[in-house]
Design an enzyme around this catalytic site. Structure first.
Site, PDB file in Angstrom:
ATOM      1  N   ARG A  27       7.902  13.388  18.573  1.00  0.00           N
ATOM      2  CA  ARG A  27       8.934  13.333  17.517  1.00  0.00           C
ATOM      3  C   ARG A  27      10.303  13.752  18.012  1.00  0.00           C
ATOM      4  NH1 ARG A  27       5.032  16.012  14.887  1.00  0.00           N
ATOM      5  NH2 ARG A  27       3.557  14.629  13.852  1.00  0.00           N
ATOM      6  N   LYS A  79      23.088   6.251  19.491  1.00  0.00           N
ATOM      7  CA  LYS A  79      22.312   5.074  19.075  1.00  0.00           C
ATOM      8  C   LYS A  79      21.331   4.723  20.197  1.00  0.00           C
ATOM      9  CE  LYS A  79      25.662   2.875  16.011  1.00  0.00           C
ATOM     10  NZ  LYS A  79      26.468   1.671  15.760  1.00  0.00           N
ATOM     11  N   GLU A 115      35.689  -3.572  26.804  1.00  0.00           N
ATOM     12  CA  GLU A 115      35.515  -2.468  25.840  1.00  0.00           C
ATOM     13  C   GLU A 115      36.648  -1.449  26.002  1.00  0.00           C
ATOM     14  OE1 GLU A 115      33.287  -2.240  23.384  1.00  0.00           O
ATOM     15  OE2 GLU A 115      31.586  -3.504  23.959  1.00  0.00           O
ATOM     16  N   LYS A 165      35.767   7.533  21.982  1.00  0.00           N
ATOM     17  CA  LYS A 165      34.440   7.357  21.380  1.00  0.00           C
ATOM     18  C   LYS A 165      33.926   8.701  20.862  1.00  0.00           C
ATOM     19  CE  LYS A 165      30.173   5.229  20.982  1.00  0.00           C
ATOM     20  NZ  LYS A 165      29.270   4.170  21.328  1.00  0.00           N
ATOM     21  N   GLU A 217      28.294   6.109  11.103  1.00  0.00           N
ATOM     22  CA  GLU A 217      28.994   4.864  10.804  1.00  0.00           C
ATOM     23  C   GLU A 217      29.136   4.595   9.313  1.00  0.00           C
ATOM     24  OE1 GLU A 217      28.088   1.773  13.606  1.00  0.00           O
ATOM     25  OE2 GLU A 217      28.873   0.225  12.289  1.00  0.00           O
ATOM     26  N   ARG A 244      33.706   5.152  12.124  1.00  0.00           N
ATOM     27  CA  ARG A 244      33.013   4.614  13.298  1.00  0.00           C
ATOM     28  C   ARG A 244      33.084   3.096  13.348  1.00  0.00           C
ATOM     29  NH1 ARG A 244      27.480   6.941  16.250  1.00  0.00           N
ATOM     30  NH2 ARG A 244      27.481   5.376  17.876  1.00  0.00           N
ATOM     31  N   ASN A 281      33.815  -1.383  15.981  1.00  0.00           N
ATOM     32  CA  ASN A 281      33.322  -2.765  15.893  1.00  0.00           C
ATOM     33  C   ASN A 281      34.431  -3.797  16.047  1.00  0.00           C
ATOM     34  OD1 ASN A 281      30.680  -1.960  15.463  1.00  0.00           O
ATOM     35  ND2 ASN A 281      30.955  -1.815  13.258  1.00  0.00           N
ATOM     36  N   HIS A 309      33.786  -7.182  17.494  1.00  0.00           N
ATOM     37  CA  HIS A 309      32.333  -7.338  17.587  1.00  0.00           C
ATOM     38  C   HIS A 309      31.746  -8.298  16.557  1.00  0.00           C
ATOM     39  CE1 HIS A 309      32.701  -4.179  20.482  1.00  0.00           C
ATOM     40  NE2 HIS A 309      31.402  -4.124  20.687  1.00  0.00           N
ATOM     41  N   HIS A 350      29.453 -10.627  18.523  1.00  0.00           N
ATOM     42  CA  HIS A 350      28.002 -10.685  18.312  1.00  0.00           C
ATOM     43  C   HIS A 350      27.555 -12.090  17.924  1.00  0.00           C
ATOM     44  CE1 HIS A 350      27.602  -6.077  17.580  1.00  0.00           C
ATOM     45  NE2 HIS A 350      27.334  -6.386  18.834  1.00  0.00           N
ATOM     46  N   HIS A 387      27.812  -8.826  27.137  1.00  0.00           N
ATOM     47  CA  HIS A 387      28.286  -8.359  25.840  1.00  0.00           C
ATOM     48  C   HIS A 387      29.817  -8.221  25.803  1.00  0.00           C
ATOM     49  CE1 HIS A 387      28.700  -5.991  22.232  1.00  0.00           C
ATOM     50  NE2 HIS A 387      29.250  -5.014  22.932  1.00  0.00           N
TER      51      HIS A 387
HETATM   52  N1  LIG Z   1      23.774   2.607  22.267  1.00  0.00           N
HETATM   53  C1  LIG Z   1      24.977   2.109  22.097  1.00  0.00           C
HETATM   54  O1  LIG Z   1      25.812   2.672  21.392  1.00  0.00           O
HETATM   55  C2  LIG Z   1      25.326   0.847  22.806  1.00  0.00           C
HETATM   56  C3  LIG Z   1      26.666   0.429  22.865  1.00  0.00           C
HETATM   57  C4  LIG Z   1      26.978  -0.725  23.589  1.00  0.00           C
HETATM   58  C5  LIG Z   1      25.967  -1.434  24.221  1.00  0.00           C
HETATM   59  N2  LIG Z   1      24.672  -1.005  24.150  1.00  0.00           N
HETATM   60  C6  LIG Z   1      23.589  -1.715  24.837  1.00  0.00           C
HETATM   61  O2  LIG Z   1      23.827  -1.676  26.240  1.00  0.00           O
HETATM   62  C7  LIG Z   1      23.172  -2.780  26.847  1.00  0.00           C
HETATM   63  C8  LIG Z   1      24.054  -3.370  27.927  1.00  0.00           C
HETATM   64  O3  LIG Z   1      24.296  -2.400  28.906  1.00  0.00           O
HETATM   65  P1  LIG Z   1      24.834  -2.789  30.348  1.00  0.00           P
HETATM   66  O4  LIG Z   1      25.958  -3.757  30.199  1.00  0.00           O
HETATM   67  O5  LIG Z   1      25.072  -1.531  31.049  1.00  0.00           O
HETATM   68  O6  LIG Z   1      23.657  -3.665  30.966  1.00  0.00           O
HETATM   69  P2  LIG Z   1      22.361  -3.316  31.849  1.00  0.00           P
HETATM   70  O7  LIG Z   1      21.855  -1.970  31.538  1.00  0.00           O
HETATM   71  O8  LIG Z   1      21.455  -4.463  31.681  1.00  0.00           O
HETATM   72  O9  LIG Z   1      22.943  -3.311  33.331  1.00  0.00           O
HETATM   73  C9  LIG Z   1      23.469  -4.492  33.852  1.00  0.00           C
HETATM   74  C10 LIG Z   1      22.950  -4.734  35.265  1.00  0.00           C
HETATM   75  O10 LIG Z   1      23.610  -3.841  36.156  1.00  0.00           O
HETATM   76  C11 LIG Z   1      22.671  -3.219  37.013  1.00  0.00           C
HETATM   77  N3  LIG Z   1      23.240  -1.923  37.396  1.00  0.00           N
HETATM   78  C12 LIG Z   1      23.315  -0.803  36.668  1.00  0.00           C
HETATM   79  N4  LIG Z   1      24.024   0.127  37.301  1.00  0.00           N
HETATM   80  C13 LIG Z   1      24.397  -0.412  38.481  1.00  0.00           C
HETATM   81  C14 LIG Z   1      25.173   0.047  39.577  1.00  0.00           C
HETATM   82  N5  LIG Z   1      25.763   1.246  39.569  1.00  0.00           N
HETATM   83  N6  LIG Z   1      25.360  -0.789  40.632  1.00  0.00           N
HETATM   84  C15 LIG Z   1      24.828  -2.038  40.622  1.00  0.00           C
HETATM   85  N7  LIG Z   1      24.101  -2.529  39.616  1.00  0.00           N
HETATM   86  C16 LIG Z   1      23.900  -1.729  38.558  1.00  0.00           C
HETATM   87  C17 LIG Z   1      21.398  -3.182  36.234  1.00  0.00           C
HETATM   88  O11 LIG Z   1      20.299  -3.121  37.107  1.00  0.00           O
HETATM   89  C18 LIG Z   1      21.474  -4.488  35.454  1.00  0.00           C
HETATM   90  O12 LIG Z   1      20.954  -5.538  36.231  1.00  0.00           O
HETATM   91  C19 LIG Z   1      22.845  -3.756  25.733  1.00  0.00           C
HETATM   92  O13 LIG Z   1      21.452  -3.785  25.538  1.00  0.00           O
HETATM   93  C20 LIG Z   1      23.535  -3.181  24.503  1.00  0.00           C
HETATM   94  O14 LIG Z   1      22.824  -3.417  23.316  1.00  0.00           O
HETATM   95  C21 LIG Z   1      24.355   0.122  23.454  1.00  0.00           C
HETATM   96 ZN   LIG Z   2      30.419  -3.356  22.393  1.00  0.00          ZN
END
Ligand SMILES: NC(=O)c1ccc[n+]([C@@H]2O[C@H](COP(=O)([O-])OP(=O)(O)OC[C@H]3O[C@@H](n4cnc5c(N)ncnc54)[C@H](O)[C@@H]3O)[C@@H](O)[C@H]2O)c1
Ligand SMILES: [Zn+2]
Length: 368
Positions: free
Chosen positions: A126, A148, A190, A232, A242, A246, A250, A253, A257, A270
């Protein structure tokens, strides 16, 4: 041989979450001090590190040196691995390691690792504590902060999740040096978003320091990350769930999206979709008379400077509009659309008609 050691102290930002306060530590080589940071935040000594094979191969040595954790648990990353099955693999590893309520999980990777490991920590016993060490620009400026967590369902993105703020975030810009250029650029959109909604100096910084930023010079990148995290952190401190403020995060977005969904999350990173989404929001604002034309032109020019965006001319406006109708930003049937009223200022439009949206999508270049 003499080594020049940079001694810029790390930036520390505090976030207040309902579950308790936490720190975001940003700076060159902060991974080397991770062990000490965990100790200082009272997080230890039972620590389990979770990363991906790719990230660990590139940066694992830094963590071994820091003594932050022993053998890591490695699970695949990338959007396709962001599933309950992968979360379950993290749970398996936690059970096998005998993790208990005192155990701290350390997520090392991009947004996918952060979101899925955060969710695994939120649901194990939990909820046990999680620390984020984001390794993509997107994760450093956005996903690691705010609490999140979650994974995708076969029928939709981020449909399964929970709210579980971290106990510490450590962002080291040095690891961004190995990021593919497209991934890096995706995070920059971003950063531009933060510039438009809250901190115009970020826009100037991106424009004037772009070569050093693309060269991943930590002195150029660390201030971008720090300024973005500060915004942020401030926003989620003021409105964790949100319910109001918050929502400004968006910006860009709604259409972003929709473009991602209309192309089944395959075409855009993204951030790239958000790049288009910001132009759409700015254009809508200009058409409404709330956004200065000059701001639209400034951001159009800046986004153009970052590099090419994937094409949109084959995406049908109808598909994009349908995706907007299913968006989580639809509150009681009306779409909440964040518009810019100037550099660093926003307003929310709640009465945007589908006719207006159609015109904006056409302007972006989508087909009818
Ligand atoms: N929780 C939140 O508030 C929030 C906000 C925005 C996005 N997200 C989520 O984040 C995700 C996208 O994250 P992302 O863009 O980081 O993608 P990702 O985590 O898929 O990473 C992208 C690629 O980069 C590689 N990688 C990571 N670090 C590296 C490094 N230092 N050197 C070389 N390669 C590296 C990974 O192996 C992967 O292939 C989405 O699923 C999205 O929904 C969440
Ligand atoms: Zn975003």
């Amino acid at each position: 041989m003499l080594f020049y050691e940079r001694s810029m102290p790390p930036t520390r930002i505090g976030v207040t979450a309902a579950a308790g306060p936490y720190s975001v530590v940003i700076g060159e080589n902060t991974i080397a001090t991770l062990g000490g940071e965990l100790d200082a935040s009272g997080l230890g000594p039972r620590r389990i590190l979770v990363s991906s094979p790719r990230v660990w191969e590139l940066h694992g040595a830094k963590f071994r040196k820091a003594g932050a954790a022993r053998t890591p648990v490695l699970v695949e990353d990338g959007e396709r691995a962001k599933t309950l099955a992968t979360v379950s693999r993290v749970h398996d590893a936690l059970v096998k390691a005998g993790a208990d309520r005192a155990t701290v999980v350390i997520a090392v990777g991009g947004g996918v690792i952060g979101d899925l490991v955060g969710f695994a920590a939120a649901t194990y016993l939990r909820g046990i504590r999680v620390v984020h060490v984001p390794t993509t620009l997107l994760a450093q400026v956005d996903s690691a902060i705010g609490g999140k967590t979650g994974v995708n369902h076969a029928l939709g993105k981020n449909l399964i999740g929970s709210f579980h703020p971290p106990s510490l975030v450590v962002a080291d810009p040095v690891v961004l040096g190995t990021l593919p250029r497209r991934e890096f650029r995706a995070g920059l959109y971003e950063v531009i978003k933060y510039g438009v909604i809250a901190e115009p100096s970020l826009l100037d910084l991106v424009r004037t320091a772009l070569p050093a930023i693309f060269a991943r010079e930590p002195e150029a990148v660390a201030p971008l990350v720090a300024a973005s995290c500060r915004i942020k952190a401030k926003v989620v401190t003021a409105d964790e769930r949100e319910s109001g403020l918050r929502r400004i995060l968006n910006f860009g977005h709604t259409v972003g999206h929709a473009l991602e969904a209309a192309t089944k999350y395959k075409r855009f990173r993204h951030g790239e979709a958000v790049g288009y989404g910001m132009l759409a929001a700015l254009w809508l604002g200009v058409a409404r008379g709330v956004t200065p034309q000059s701001l639209y032109e400034e951001i159009l020019d800046l986004i153009g400077h970052l590099g090419p965006l994937p094409p949109v001319s084959d995406i049908s406006s109808k598909d994009a509009l349908a995706a907007m109708g299913r968006d989580k930003k639809v509150v009681a049937g009306t779409l909440h659309f964040v518009a810019a009223t100037g550099r660093g200022a926003t307003t929310t439009l709640t009465d945007v008609s589908s006719k207006e949206l159609k015109a904006v999508l056409k302007k972006l270049g989508l087909r009818a």
